[in-house]
Design an enzyme around this catalytic site. Structure first.
Site, PDB file in Angstrom:
ATOM      1  N   TYR A   1       0.426  39.332  -8.517  1.00  0.00           N
ATOM      2  CA  TYR A   1      -0.235  38.085  -8.122  1.00  0.00           C
ATOM      3  C   TYR A   1      -1.743  38.265  -8.094  1.00  0.00           C
ATOM      4  O   TYR A   1      -2.499  37.441  -8.625  1.00  0.00           O
ATOM      5  CB  TYR A   1       0.256  37.630  -6.750  1.00  0.00           C
TER       6      TYR A   1
ATOM      7  N   GLY B   1       0.998  20.194  -2.425  1.00  0.00           N
ATOM      8  CA  GLY B   1      -0.035  21.072  -1.895  1.00  0.00           C
ATOM      9  C   GLY B   1      -1.441  20.579  -2.132  1.00  0.00           C
ATOM     10  O   GLY B   1      -1.728  19.384  -2.087  1.00  0.00           O
TER      11      GLY B   1
END
Length: 300
Positions: A179, A29
């Site tokens: 999150y 990523g």
């Protein structure tokens, strides 16, 4: 090398020759592209993560490019504070300095779970693991002129809150809420570290960034139907705020970078907007105390 990425590097990335840069989660990523760019610019880059095979594959992929620096593997599991301590001790033995620490690795909305130390996995990995790593290596940063700590947050910090009564999954699991909490914790940590560094009159910069909407493996736990409705940047472009935060000549203490497009969802790196929730100094101090109590690490 992607031509647009190479062009941005050529125009914006100064030489990193002689610098030692540690990046967590640099095997995929945005972390991978940040590691690649920094190695091309001449840095000695340590890619730290859990999976030796994936790190090895990333290093081989980077080394086939025309890089002026070097790339090294480091094995650390941010879900285990004991492993973070062990890795930090090994790093200190082999690296007398640390120019930039990039707290990049993270997990996003995984199935319910806890770290080895009993914390909700996202809070434990995204915040506590990096808190410990930063603290254990802070003396290396402090003794290296012009050093920086770059911590990855997210636009998901907006409107989030730290629930100090739900850091160990005391309440029913909400993957999105947890999150968002972890990404707010990362930004609170960045700003509180900046304040503490300034109070000590130390020379380390503590800055944060976020990648906007960038398509990476981080979203592997998100409903594909939701992802299909969203527009994402490629990972190389999502890495640019990280690179600016880590190397920019005009970066200031406590800066926060993200894409410059509408809502900071896409675009090229610029100063981002910090939500009021991340500017609460009382919450930041309490969160810092949690980090110190859990890890046993007091810094700066």
């Amino acid at each position: 090398m992607i031509s647009e990425f190479q062009h941005w590097i050529d125009q914006n990335l100064p030489s990193q020759d002689g610098k030692t840069i540690l990046i967590t989660g640099g095997n995929s990523g945005i972390g991978y592209y940040a590691a690649l760019a920094l190695a091309k610019a001449g840095a000695h880059v340590v890619i730290a993560g859990r999976n030796p095979d994936r790190i090895d594959q990333a290093i081989k992929s980077i080394e086939v490019e025309e890089i002026d620096g070097h790339v090294e593997a480091g094995i650390v599991d941010l879900a285990s504070l004991a492993t973070v301590k062990q890795f930090s001790e090994q790093f200190r033995i082999s690296h007398p300095k640390l120019d930039v620490l990039i707290n990049n690795a993270g997990v996003m909305m995984p199935p319910e779970g806890k770290t080895e130390d009993g914390f909700e996995s996202q809070f434990g990995v995204n915040f506590l693991g990096h808190f410990a790593l930063t603290g254990l290596l802070f003396d290396r940063l402090q003794s290296t002129a012009g050093s920086r700590v770059v911590t990855l947050s997210s636009i998901a910090h907006r409107g989030a809150q730290i629930d100090f009564d739900n850091l160990r999954l005391e309440k029913p699991y909400d993957q999105k809420r947890e999150y968002h909490q972890s990404k707010l914790a990362d930004l609170l940590f960045t700003l509180e570290l900046a304040r503490r560094i300034d109070a000590k009159e130390a020379s380390v910069l503590s800055v944060a960034c976020h990648p906007g909407f960038t398509k990476t493996e981080l979203q592997r736990h998100v409903d594909p139907a939701i992802l299909a409705k969203m527009t994402f940047m490629e990972a190389w472009q999502g890495s640019l705020p990280t690179l600016l935060a880590a190397t920019g000549a005009n970066v200031m203490q406590g800066d926060y970078y993200g894409p410059d497009g509408p809502g900071e969802l896409g675009g090229f790196p610029a100063i981002g907007e910090i939500d009021a929730s991340a500017l609460d100094t009382d919450v930041a101090k309490r969160l810092w105390e949690v980090g110190q109590d859990v890890t046993g690490i007091a810094f700066p």
